[in-house]
Scaffold this active site. Structure first.
Site, mmCIF file in Angstrom:
data_model
loop_
_atom_site.group_PDB
_atom_site.id
_atom_site.type_symbol
_atom_site.label_atom_id
_atom_site.label_comp_id
_atom_site.label_asym_id
_atom_site.label_seq_id
_atom_site.Cartn_x
_atom_site.Cartn_y
_atom_site.Cartn_z
ATOM 1 N N GLY A 144 0.992 -0.889 0.100
ATOM 2 C CA GLY A 144 0.122 -0.391 -0.055
ATOM 3 C C GLY A 144 0.936 1.481 0.388
ATOM 4 O O GLY A 144 2.385 1.341 0.505
ATOM 5 N N THR A 145 0.359 2.704 -0.854
ATOM 6 C CA THR A 145 0.740 3.805 -0.687
ATOM 7 C C THR A 145 -0.725 4.554 0.182
ATOM 8 O O THR A 145 -1.140 4.580 0.346
ATOM 9 C CB THR A 145 0.932 4.353 -2.125
ATOM 10 N N CYS A 146 0.344 5.552 0.628
ATOM 11 C CA CYS A 146 0.319 6.887 1.258
ATOM 12 C C CYS A 146 0.444 8.251 1.033
ATOM 13 O O CYS A 146 1.745 7.880 0.651
ATOM 14 C CB CYS A 146 -0.343 6.655 2.538
#
Length: 245
Positions: free
Chosen positions: A16-18
């Site tokens: 995941g990426t934020c």
């Protein structure tokens, strides 16, 4: 006696990426909705953004079991704060609480990489970026997770945040309008989805209807991006679809 479970680990990486961007009177927090482990997709519709207070949102990548445990601790401590002070925490106060909570567990840390975004007491956007053991900094923008190495140089090029060492100190906010910041976030995720090396180069495998292996060339940051926009008028949510293969 042979050793069993020699390679066992208490941690996993669910990818995941934020991304978060702070503006003069707004804050944009975004994260993809895919949760995976190794080469397997667990779900394509998992929110990595948590509301901690009315003006504070946290996006987290890493080990989602640890992320859930961290969110519960922060939620309970914020509830105690509200009972004692009869008000909600400001975003900078929540940033300090998150730092203290992560540092308290530094010898067996939460495997979570967090970005905290919101509005401060003056109504300005604020973004706080963290490592796993609580070191944090207020910045104009930040990216965490599997696509951070791809997105951060792009944001550096587009936003050119002033150095915190400059005197007199400058506000760590971006010069973009709210609409421009949202478009920039969508561009970041579209790019990261195409180029995340963990899956673009190796692929993700699943069984097809004939029993053979089917290669799914899709990034860890994939499927859709959830976007939270905070401003003086409240909170707005948007979603942008990404490639699904």
């Amino acid at each position: 006696m042979p050793k069993e479970h020699a390679n066992w680990s208490p941690y996993d990486n669910n990818g995941g990426t934020c991304v978060a961007i702070a503006g003069a009177d707004y804050c944009v927090i975004a994260a993809d909705t895919r949760m995976s482990t190794g080469y397997s997709i667990l779900t394509r519709d998992y929110s990595k953004i948590c509301k901690l207070a009315d003006k504070s949102f946290m996006a987290s990548s890493g080990f989602q079991a640890d992320v859930k445990a961290l969110q519960k601790v922060l939620s309970s401590r914020h509830l105690i704060y509200q009972h004692q002070h009869n008000k909600q925490m400001s975003c900078p106060a929540m940033a300090q609480l998150l730092s203290n909570t992560l540092y308290y567990k530094r010898f067996f840390p939460y495997y979570a990489f967090n970005v905290l975004g919101g509005l401060d007491s003056e109504g300005k956007g604020c973004v706080f970026t963290y490592d796993a053991v609580g070191s944090y900094e207020r910045v104009g923008y930040s990216a965490q997770g599997s696509g951070a190495t791809l997105i951060t140089p792009f944001l550096d090029n587009q936003l050119k945040s002033p150095s915190p060492l400059l005197l007199p100190a400058k506000d760590a906010v971006t010069p973009l309008s709210e609409a421009e910041a949202v478009d920039l976030v969508k561009t970041c995720f579209s790019s990261a989805t195409e180029r995340d090396i963990y899956t673009i180069s190796k692929g993700m495998f699943g069984e097809n209807s004939t029993g053979g292996k089917q290669k799914a060339q899709a990034a860890v940051a994939g499927d859709s991006v959830e976007i939270i926009i905070l401003n003086a008028n409240g909170v707005r949510r948007e979603s942008e679809p990404l490639r699904r293969d």
